[in-house]
Every structure is written in C-alpha cells, then in structure tokens.
Design an enzyme around this catalytic site. Structure first.
Site, PDB file in Angstrom:
ATOM      1  N   SER A  13      18.883 -18.874   1.395  1.00 18.21           N
ATOM      2  CA  SER A  13      18.992 -19.598   0.113  1.00 18.21           C
ATOM      3  C   SER A  13      19.190 -21.071   0.421  1.00 18.21           C
ATOM      4  CB  SER A  13      20.197 -19.089  -0.686  1.00 18.21           C
ATOM      5  OG  SER A  13      20.434 -19.939  -1.800  1.00 18.21           O
ATOM      6  N   TYR A  68      28.941 -17.077  -0.954  1.00 16.42           N
ATOM      7  CA  TYR A  68      27.511 -16.752  -0.917  1.00 16.42           C
ATOM      8  C   TYR A  68      26.763 -17.767  -0.040  1.00 16.42           C
ATOM      9  CZ  TYR A  68      22.681 -16.469  -2.678  1.00 16.42           C
ATOM     10  OH  TYR A  68      21.315 -16.384  -2.785  1.00 16.42           O
TER      11      TYR A  68
END
Ligand code: NAD
Length: 246
Positions: A141, A155
């Site tokens: 990501s 995350y």
C-alpha cells in the site's frame, strides 16, 4: 503444463479483479481463495469460467498456518503447473491514533497482513520449487510510504514490512528464476474502506491524489498481472506505486 494463478482474498476488491481479468491476460487456471465469503468467491469463479478458463475455490484464514497448509494441500491435488501468486489478502482496522492502537488490534493486523502473507509465500515457493516455478506479487500500500498518522499506523507499518519482505524474497529467489515484486495501491474503490469503519472515505478524499480521483480495482489488477506476466520478464525486486501520483 498450464500456469495456475492463486489469488488470496480473491472473493472481493482487488483480488476479485485479478481473478476476473486473468483469463484475458493469458491464465487458463485460476484459484480463487477466500477468507469467509464462499458465495462471493463462487461468483468470481463463475465469471472466470464464463471466459473459458478453469476456476477453483478454496477457503482459508491466511493468519492460521494450518489452514494455509490445507489450502496448499488442495492446490497440490490439482493438475500441476507453474504457480503465480497474488499475495493480496489483507485488512485495515478502524481509524485510530496511537493511544487506540491496542496490542490486540495491532497483533490482528500483523497476523493477517504480515504473518499470513509470509506463510502463504513460504508454502507457495515450496510448491513452485516442486512444480516448474512461478512468480509472486505482494500487495502492499502507499500507506507504507505515507505512515498513515491518525488513520492506521499499524496497517501502514504492516505494509512497510511487506515492502521489505518483497526485497529480501526477490533476492533469495532470483537465482531460481522466481520473480518477486509488489504493488502499492493508493485510494482504490473497494469494500475495504467500509470494513475499516469508513464507508465515505473515498467520497471524502478520493479527489486528493494528483490524478484527481480514486483508482479502480481493475487498474490495480492490470499492474499485478503485468508484473506476473512474461512481458515483465526482466522485472524483479520492484515495488510499483499504483496510486494516481499519491
Ligand atoms: P477487500 O476488503 O475488498 O478484499 C480483501 C480480501 O482479503 C477479501 O477477499 C477478504 O476475504 C480477504 N481477507 C481478509 N482477511 C483475510 C484472512 N484472515 N484470511 C483470508 N482472507 C482474508 O479489500 P481490497 O481493497 O481489495 O484489498 C486487497 C489488498 O489491497 C489488501 O492487502 C489491501 O491492504 C490492499 N490495498 C487496498 C487499498 C484500497 O484502497 N482498497 C489500498 C492499498 C492497499
């Protein structure tokens, strides 16, 4: 021996887009892996079959090594062939600052996004070594670069780990002809934002990337399948941003 494409988390979002695009990009056999939603995985498999390719549906919680072993036992029962892995299954937790990053929450994010992805890769490479090789794309990501302060630093850190894992694994496997790359999606239209407690996230900030819009799961899938294809035969140890310039 025709190539197998295994997509973890293939029942939704970016994973489902990879499965659905795979036949048009040359894969004749697709394994749609899912965590909990078998019905959605079956629907994706039907779309794959409708394009004339073979599709199999296999469930497993990637954070449980025993279930990952069962996944690969089922995969090994299929006709053998080179295996391409889209290491995609992942979760976010609700928006939070440091004070709310409880050990339980952080552990779960890492169990799925890091420990799960590493275990899937470990068992996939064992299969590849026994069945004519393959390739890997890990789904990271842009959060790994941005840090995601006051959103989900756990995350972001988990995806930073995936970037680093990608580099090491690419080095370790290059001499065997197994290419390992990663994609870093930006703001992509999937259900992950709602699952993380922010259903309006893209309406709120989807316009902020330099390209002025959120991306689609299909746009990410194109990059992933390109990296796995022979057309990217000289590409390994690369981390490709698919973030609209973000
Ligand atoms: P999604 O929620 O639509 O899909 C996630 C998939 O992972 C689902 O199929 C789900 O079943 C599976 N999954 C989750 N936990 C699992 C577990 N424990 N075991 C097995 N499967 C599990 O989300 P998405 O947006 O398609 O995300 C796919 C990947 O892309 C993730 O790794 C995510 O972190 C990454 N990503 C997404 C975005 C975005 O904006 N959508 C941005 C950057 C990175």
């Amino acid at each position: 021996m025709s190539r197998l494409l295994l997509v973890t988390g293939g029942s939704a979002g970016i994973g489902a887009a990879c499965c659905r695009l795979a036949p048009a990009r040359g894969w004749e056999r697709v394994v749609v892996h899912y965590g909990r939603d078998r019905d959605s995985a079956e629907a994706v498999a039907e779309d794959v079959r409708a394009q004339g390719a073979e599709a199999h549906v296999i469930g497993a919680d990637v954070s449980d090594p025993a279930q990952v072993s069962e996944l690969f036992a089922e995969l090994t029962a299929l006709a053998p062939g080179p295996l391409d892995l889209v290491n995609n299954a992942g979760i976010v937790a609700p928006t939070a600052s440091l004070a709310d990053l409880t050990p339980e929450r952080v552990r779960r994010v890492f169990e799925v996004n890091v420990f799960g992805a590493i275990e899937v890769a470990r068992q996939a490479v064992a299969y590849m070594r026994a069945h004519a090789g393959g390739g890997i794309v890990n789904v990271s990501s842009v959060a790994a670069r941005l840090g995601s302060a006051r959103q989900y630093m756990d995350y972001a850190a988990s995806k930073g780990a995936i970037d680093t894992f990608t580099l090491g694994l690419a080095d370790e496997l290059a001499s065997e002809g197994i290419r390992v790359n990663a994609v870093r999606p930006g703001l992509i239209e999937t259900g992950i934002h709602a699952k993380g407690g922010e259903p309006d996230r893209l309406a709120r900030i989807g316009h902020t990337p330099p390209l002025g819009r959120a991306g689609t799961a299909e746009e990410v899938a194109e990059s992933i399948l390109w990296l796995l294809s022979d057309r990217a035969g000289y590409v390994t140890r690369s981390i490709l941003d698919v973030g609209g310039g973000r």
